[in-house]
Motif scaffolding. Sequence first.
Motif, mmCIF file in Angstrom:
data_model
loop_
_atom_site.group_PDB
_atom_site.id
_atom_site.type_symbol
_atom_site.label_atom_id
_atom_site.label_comp_id
_atom_site.label_asym_id
_atom_site.label_seq_id
_atom_site.Cartn_x
_atom_site.Cartn_y
_atom_site.Cartn_z
ATOM 1 N N ASP A 279 0.848 -1.195 0.000
ATOM 2 C CA ASP A 279 0.000 0.000 0.000
ATOM 3 C C ASP A 279 0.886 1.249 0.000
ATOM 4 N N PRO A 280 0.454 2.319 -0.656
ATOM 5 C CA PRO A 280 1.252 3.557 -0.634
ATOM 6 C C PRO A 280 1.522 4.088 0.766
ATOM 7 N N ALA A 281 0.752 3.649 1.757
ATOM 8 C CA ALA A 281 0.949 4.134 3.126
ATOM 9 C C ALA A 281 2.284 3.703 3.709
ATOM 10 N N VAL A 282 2.885 2.630 3.184
ATOM 11 C CA VAL A 282 4.136 2.103 3.736
ATOM 12 C C VAL A 282 5.305 2.903 3.184
ATOM 13 N N ASP A 283 6.134 3.432 4.082
ATOM 14 C CA ASP A 283 7.222 4.331 3.697
ATOM 15 C C ASP A 283 8.575 3.653 3.551
ATOM 16 N N VAL A 284 8.844 2.605 4.337
ATOM 17 C CA VAL A 284 10.151 1.952 4.377
ATOM 18 C C VAL A 284 9.928 0.457 4.551
ATOM 19 N N VAL A 285 10.811 -0.351 3.969
ATOM 20 C CA VAL A 285 10.773 -1.806 4.150
ATOM 21 C C VAL A 285 12.115 -2.258 4.713
ATOM 22 N N LEU A 286 12.093 -2.784 5.935
ATOM 23 C CA LEU A 286 13.264 -3.428 6.534
ATOM 24 C C LEU A 286 13.131 -4.921 6.277
ATOM 25 N N SER A 287 14.112 -5.525 5.621
ATOM 26 C CA SER A 287 13.980 -6.912 5.196
ATOM 27 C C SER A 287 15.053 -7.792 5.813
ATOM 28 N N ALA A 288 15.008 -9.099 5.493
ATOM 29 C CA ALA A 288 15.853 -10.079 6.183
ATOM 30 C C ALA A 288 15.849 -11.393 5.412
ATOM 31 N N HIS A 289 16.207 -12.464 6.097
ATOM 32 C CA HIS A 289 16.018 -13.859 5.710
ATOM 33 C C HIS A 289 17.079 -14.417 4.765
ATOM 34 N N THR A 290 17.508 -13.646 3.764
ATOM 35 C CA THR A 290 18.456 -14.195 2.783
ATOM 36 C C THR A 290 19.911 -13.914 3.147
ATOM 37 N N HIS A 291 20.146 -13.211 4.256
ATOM 38 C CA HIS A 291 21.503 -12.919 4.735
ATOM 39 C C HIS A 291 22.309 -12.129 3.696
ATOM 40 N N ARG A 292 21.635 -11.321 2.906
ATOM 41 C CA ARG A 292 22.290 -10.491 1.900
ATOM 42 C C ARG A 292 22.329 -9.041 2.367
ATOM 43 N N ALA A 293 23.198 -8.267 1.730
ATOM 44 C CA ALA A 293 23.271 -6.833 2.019
ATOM 45 C C ALA A 293 22.915 -6.066 0.760
ATOM 46 N N TYR A 294 21.914 -5.195 0.854
ATOM 47 C CA TYR A 294 21.538 -4.330 -0.261
ATOM 48 C C TYR A 294 20.847 -3.096 0.307
ATOM 49 N N ASN A 295 20.831 -2.045 -0.494
ATOM 50 C CA ASN A 295 20.216 -0.774 -0.108
ATOM 51 C C ASN A 295 19.518 -0.237 -1.353
ATOM 52 N N CYS A 296 18.225 -0.452 -1.429
ATOM 53 C CA CYS A 296 17.474 -0.227 -2.663
ATOM 54 C C CYS A 296 16.405 0.848 -2.491
ATOM 55 N N ARG A 297 15.940 1.355 -3.618
ATOM 56 C CA ARG A 297 14.737 2.183 -3.690
ATOM 57 C C ARG A 297 13.781 1.487 -4.640
ATOM 58 N N ILE A 298 12.649 1.074 -4.131
ATOM 59 C CA ILE A 298 11.624 0.407 -4.928
ATOM 60 C C ILE A 298 10.342 1.208 -4.777
ATOM 61 N N ASP A 299 9.846 1.763 -5.897
ATOM 62 C CA ASP A 299 8.637 2.597 -5.861
ATOM 63 C C ASP A 299 8.770 3.708 -4.818
ATOM 64 N N ASP A 300 9.917 4.360 -4.817
ATOM 65 C CA ASP A 300 10.202 5.490 -3.930
ATOM 66 C C ASP A 300 10.262 5.095 -2.458
ATOM 67 N N ARG A 301 10.442 3.805 -2.175
ATOM 68 C CA ARG A 301 10.620 3.346 -0.797
ATOM 69 C C ARG A 301 12.023 2.773 -0.629
ATOM 70 N N VAL A 302 12.615 3.019 0.509
ATOM 71 C CA VAL A 302 13.848 2.308 0.875
ATOM 72 C C VAL A 302 13.493 0.856 1.179
ATOM 73 N N VAL A 303 14.229 -0.076 0.582
ATOM 74 C CA VAL A 303 14.159 -1.504 0.903
ATOM 75 C C VAL A 303 15.587 -1.926 1.208
ATOM 76 N N ILE A 304 15.837 -2.323 2.444
ATOM 77 C CA ILE A 304 17.218 -2.525 2.893
ATOM 78 C C ILE A 304 17.343 -3.802 3.709
ATOM 79 N N GLN A 305 18.511 -4.445 3.617
ATOM 80 C CA GLN A 305 18.839 -5.603 4.452
ATOM 81 C C GLN A 305 20.324 -5.528 4.803
ATOM 82 N N GLY A 306 20.659 -5.974 6.014
ATOM 83 C CA GLY A 306 22.022 -5.860 6.511
ATOM 84 C C GLY A 306 22.710 -7.180 6.767
ATOM 85 N N ALA A 307 22.731 -8.081 5.753
ATOM 86 C CA ALA A 307 23.454 -9.350 5.850
ATOM 87 C C ALA A 307 22.942 -10.184 7.030
ATOM 88 N N SER A 308 23.789 -10.485 8.021
ATOM 89 C CA SER A 308 23.374 -11.370 9.122
ATOM 90 C C SER A 308 24.417 -11.331 10.226
#
Length: 589
Positions: A279-308
């Motif tokens: 939904d457009p109401a969501v501003d940021v996505v903090l992600s996990a599970h794959t133990h990867r590191a990335y810092n993305c912008r998807i549809d004007d939202r930050v989507v980020i994961q910090g490895a493990s």
Amino acid sequence: MPTTASARRIRCWLPLAVAVLALALPLQAGELVTVRLIAFNDLHGHLEPGANSIAMPDPRDPAQRIALRAGGVAHLAGAVRQLRAEQPASLLISTGDLVGASPLVSALFRDEPTVEVMNALGLDLNVAGNHEFDHGVAELRRLIAGGCATEPRGATTTCAGGQHGYAGASFPFIAANVEDAASGAPLLGPFVVRSVGGVRIGFVGAVTRSTPGIVMPDGIRGWRFSAEAPALNRHARRLRAEGVNAIVAVVHEGGEADGGINDCANPRGPIFEIARALDPAVDVVLSAHTHRAYNCRIDDRVVIQGASFGRLLSVVDLQIDRATGAVNRGHTRARNLPVANGLEGDQAVKAAYPPYPADAQIAAIVEHYRERVAPLAERPVGRIAATFERLASEQGDSPAGRLIADAHLAATRGNGAQIALTNAGGIRSDLRPRQADGTVTFGDVFTMQPFGNPLVTMTLTGAQLKALLESQWRGRAGRPSFLQPSSTLVYAWRDGAPPGARVVEDSILVDGQPWQRSRRYRVTVNSFLAAGGDRFALFLEGTERVGGPLDVDALAQYLSQQSAGQPLAVDPARRIVRKGRADDDGSMR
């Protein structure tokens, strides 16, 4: 009507007024409140630094990469303390798998030490990850609520803290997509709202919908894990209706992207599909599970994961309008920050990546448990000649997988076992020699194989065995989920062959003899696979089941026996062979 002269004055003043207004807008920046989100994911009870590292640019040659020693919760606490000092309006978030598949210093005490450390650290919330369900819903509830465990589990103990009790978590666990299958009642709160810096932020949580296929089925029986995005959207809209206009999705699901820890080339995987469905109401996505590191912008939202393992912290600085409570997404800044601990001793590296000092309070908690576990963890169990690496080649098997499968087979020969298979996801680390003579300890073995699952030997027909191997391919996309075989099972497969015909039938050998469709074979697996885990439902058809020792004990005993004379060497012989592709040495098979 204005006179001609006044009209001219209006026309002259109008550009100036617009310019003054434009200059005035930045002066309203005081109306924007900065809130810092400090996140980490997939800690898995890695309280000590261990050998953990993260790939970073070499300060001597930035085109090259070094393995920067990173992690350890005392150093992570030092980094958090510094980040909070820079921005007091901050919140600390765990994106799941805080516990589970943990090293012995946490796992021996049922992960109570990790929760105790997080209480001291001031963790604000943890979304449930799939590993929070490793020992079932009842144990998860106890871990949250506190109290000593009453059900025995191997050699583990409980309530071993300094106060000889266990108080539980002082922070909430959330998940919006786990419900009672019969009543629809939620297992955990779907969201929390935190007020900081005079503004409110809503955090909506979800765990990967794949959880039922990667944990013990009995522990979650009766619970439904629904699709992540619809659950997140439902509660995001609810929060917006209640006047919460800054919303963060905390999702224990991930993907991967190419590049360094703050890059996002070719993003792919479930989390990006989820992000695009939010939904457009969501501003940021903090992600996990794959133990990867990335810092993305998807549809004007930050989507980020910090490895493990606490090697990175994901730092997201939000600018929130004080009047409306809305996030100014254009001003959101995000970065992944390595938690350097300085253990590599390289002065050039330390200068480029200054280590964070260890927090004394957190270090004392860890030391208490380290002393308790040391007699078991430091007990030598064998010697190895080189590192047994866990990552499989393109062929399908790995040195660590071959070692573990051979150990499980040896431990269950008395139950008639002819073959042993283990799942790659159950191998949590490489096995490295600890000393110059190749010594490895029980703690090393436990870190490699931390689940403590009993072994189960069952009977499968040759037809079932062939179908089982074919089931390693799941759909058209993605890498096969290869089971790691003992030396008594060898076969070849063809990439691109049609489903059900990828395994070359006349290549299958069991104990050096051609496989037979009608023959009965005794096969050993861990209890997780025996219950149909990792979506290998064919194991449920196995008959004549007999229990065996714990997987970790079988591995420790095997190492002891096989290295009695000299350090155990890595078996280089491939047991899974990919047909029609160049091998690593350039030859064709």
